[in-house]
Design an enzyme around this catalytic site. Structure first.
Site, PDB file in Angstrom:
ATOM      1  N   LYS A 239       0.966  -1.150   0.052  1.00  0.00           N
ATOM      2  CA  LYS A 239       0.062   0.024   0.013  1.00  0.00           C
ATOM      3  C   LYS A 239       0.808   1.084  -0.084  1.00  0.00           C
ATOM      4  O   LYS A 239       1.528   1.736   0.789  1.00  0.00           O
ATOM      5  CB  LYS A 239      -0.783  -0.084   1.059  1.00  0.00           C
ATOM      6  CG  LYS A 239      -1.677   1.422   1.691  1.00  0.00           C
ATOM      7  CD  LYS A 239      -2.568   1.909   0.570  1.00  0.00           C
ATOM      8  CE  LYS A 239      -3.508   2.727   0.969  1.00  0.00           C
ATOM      9  NZ  LYS A 239      -2.628   3.945   1.008  1.00  0.00           N
TER      10      LYS A 239
ATOM     11  N   GLU B 134      10.518  17.147  13.831  1.00  0.00           N
ATOM     12  CA  GLU B 134      10.945  16.599  12.250  1.00  0.00           C
ATOM     13  C   GLU B 134      10.340  17.436  11.361  1.00  0.00           C
ATOM     14  O   GLU B 134       9.099  17.634  11.307  1.00  0.00           O
ATOM     15  CB  GLU B 134      10.718  15.118  11.920  1.00  0.00           C
ATOM     16  CG  GLU B 134      11.193  14.717  10.431  1.00  0.00           C
ATOM     17  CD  GLU B 134      11.129  13.236  10.272  1.00  0.00           C
ATOM     18  OE1 GLU B 134      12.011  12.642   9.736  1.00  0.00           O
ATOM     19  OE2 GLU B 134       9.980  12.822  10.741  1.00  0.00           O
TER      20      GLU B 134
ATOM     21  N   CYS C 231      14.413  11.126   5.952  1.00  0.00           N
ATOM     22  CA  CYS C 231      14.396  10.963   7.502  1.00  0.00           C
ATOM     23  C   CYS C 231      15.821  10.900   8.169  1.00  0.00           C
ATOM     24  O   CYS C 231      15.844  11.153   9.497  1.00  0.00           O
ATOM     25  CB  CYS C 231      13.391   9.729   7.755  1.00  0.00           C
ATOM     26  SG  CYS C 231      14.046   8.238   7.101  1.00  0.00           S
TER      27      CYS C 231
ATOM     28  N   GLU D 109      10.021   1.802  10.564  1.00  0.00           N
ATOM     29  CA  GLU D 109      11.154   2.921  10.311  1.00  0.00           C
ATOM     30  C   GLU D 109      10.544   4.224  10.229  1.00  0.00           C
ATOM     31  O   GLU D 109       9.820   4.505   9.478  1.00  0.00           O
ATOM     32  CB  GLU D 109      11.866   2.476   9.103  1.00  0.00           C
ATOM     33  CG  GLU D 109      13.222   3.360   9.012  1.00  0.00           C
ATOM     34  CD  GLU D 109      13.136   4.639   8.208  1.00  0.00           C
ATOM     35  OE1 GLU D 109      13.242   5.585   9.156  1.00  0.00           O
ATOM     36  OE2 GLU D 109      12.862   4.625   7.111  1.00  0.00           O
TER      37      GLU D 109
END
Length: 489
Positions: free
Chosen positions: A184, A393, A294, A260
């Site tokens: 997905k 972030e 990331c 992750e």
């Protein structure tokens, strides 16, 4: 757009067939121009149910999980098919992801396609059985054999920033290990995933149901995949908040989860380092692909005495890059993926000013870009590690420069974060560098510009940056169960 994309949009891959979405189609947008590129199939809940059923049947009713050589053959066929269509894939990647063309020769396309070789080779060379020898329990002597077997049906949920790298880092090892997969992908980049369906059907011997690709703009389909008891494992890359939701959804069936997640990695510069070199290198890396990575080191932690010089060097490097057209060979910083993401990054820049920071360069939308989701590469100065932009972030081309008062303080600042994904250490004294490496709690570290990314190198984080490792042998083994078989000696 090209031969891999049908005129009416990319279909789903379910049970070995290319099929339309039960909810119609949805548009995919060029983030550099804001133009509609075309359409992808919009899956319905019934489509997701069919994909899971197909994956379950392919795992339970075929010998896919036991035929290691055949799986290696199929993974190599997928690699070869992608390489044969690499220019079409490059065109799609630049247009849909906004990835600068230079990155498609590396981690945005060609690198992860080539990395499929590692997964295929490992399927053939891996020690699937280990003889533990004789053991005695209550006077009964038994010979023990340790077997490694596929987990089963894997649900893979992936983001939009490096779609080929992340999709293939999950599909390749999962299939090579003997699992079946339901992918997905993010609705922002459906084509990058969906075009694999055409290649699988037309150019590989991958059996029906072994790989299923379900594109949709309905985020609840990801939750269905997580919660379905027919799915044995979820592998997810994305935000930490969504990762928490994945863990919660998977808890009902106690399925295995690989996560992750986010990062706010620090580049720690010791006072014996080349301050300007370290600052310039870090600033450059944060501008790559508009900071949408990331593991980028978005906090530059420098000696207080060299703070102004570091800010100046970082600003000079970023200002020289600018934000540009991803189709141009010299572009490093392209657009953000969407208007939503651009507005999110801008809100962080606004918060930096409210909290007393200043922009050494950048700070908003480029003056020469009235179309596209661009943000200038930005250096923020004047804040400490407690600022919002230092802790959260941002996922944009934004670097925060933070002063430290010695090696121990620098390590403290690096660790003063909920994340622990990546980082770097800069210095010349080997003992001091080693103490910093040992002190920083993070999954990957580069020293003086060393690069850790490779197919055989495990990637993942500490703390709220995730659970488990992707890539390398460790990443392959995430997709395996352990079975001990004992027989009378």
């Amino acid at each position: 757009m090209n031969g891999l994309v049908p005129a009416d949009g990319t279909p789903l891959l379910i049970g070995g067939k290319l099929v339309p979405g039960g909810s119609g189609v949805f548009a995919t947008i060029n983030p550099a121009t804001e133009e509609v590129l075309g359409h992808a199939a919009d899956a319905s809940p019934e489509d997701m149910d069919a994909a899971i059923a197909a994956a379950r049947a392919a795992f339970d009713d075929t010998d896919w999980s036991r035929d290691h050589a055949f799986r290696a053959h199929c993974v190599r066929q997928l690699r070869d098919a992608m390489q044969a269509h690499i220019e079409e894939l490059r065109e799609i990647t630049i247009a849909e992801v906004g990835a600068p063309v230079m990155l498609t020769s590396g981690p945005q396309l060609e690198g992860p396609v080539a990395d499929l070789s590692f997964a295929a080779d490992l399927a053939e060379s891996y020690s699937w059985e280990t003889d533990l020898g004789l053991g005695e329990t209550m006077g009964i002597s038994s010979r023990r054999v340790l077997r490694r077997e596929a987990v089963g049906v894997v649900g893979a949920i992936t983001p939009w920033n490096f779609p080929h790298q992340i999709n293939l880092a999950k599909i390749g090892p999962a299939l090579a290990a003997g699992n079946t997969v339901v992918l997905k992908p993010a609705p922002d980049t459906p084509w990058c995933a969906a075009v694999l369906g055409k290649l699988v059907v037309e150019h590989t011997d991958i059996p029906a149901g072994v790989l299923n690709i379900v594109t949709s703009q309905d985020h609840s389909l990801g939750a269905r995949l997580v919660e379905d008891p027919r799915v044995d494992m979820i592998t997810f890359t994305g935000s930490t908040n969504t990762g928490r939701a994945v863990m919660t959804g998977a808890a009902a069936t106690l399925k295995r989860t690989f996560l992750e997640l986010g990062g706010k990695s620090a580049a720690v510069v010791l006072d014996d380092a080349d301050i300007a070199g370290a600052a310039g290198f870090t600033a450059f890396s944060v501008a790559v692909h508009a900071g949408q990575g990331c593991a980028l080191t978005t906090r530059l932690v420098v000696p207080r005495a060299s703070y102004d010089a570091a800010v100046e060097a970082a600003a000079k490097a970023m200002a020289g890059l600018g934000a540009g057209d991803p189709t141009k060979p010299g572009t490093i910083c392209g657009p953000l993926i969407s208007a939503r993401q651009r507005d999110r990054v801008q809100s962080y820049l606004d918060s930096a000013l409210r909290e007393g920071g200043r922009f050494a360069t950048g700070g908003g939308r480029p003056a020469d870009r009235d179309r596209g989701f661009f943000i200038e590469p930005t250096v923020i100065a004047g804040l400490d590690n407690s600022a919002t932009v230092s802790q959260e972030e941002i996922f944009g081309p934004v670097l925060v420069v933070i002063p430290h008062d010695g090696d121990q303080d620098a390590v403290r600042i690096a660790n003063e974060s909920p994340y622990g994904l990546s980082g770097s250490i800069w210095g010349t004294d080997p003992e001091r560098v080693e103490r910093a490496v040992a002190g920083v709690r993070t999954g990957t570290l580069g020293v003086n510009g060393g690069q850790w990314y490779n197919a055989d190198a495990p990637f993942g984080g500490y703390k709220q940056s995730g659970i488990g490792r992707e890539m390398g042998v460790a990443g392959f083994e995430e997709y395996l169960e352990t079975k001990l078989v004992a027989t009378p000696a």
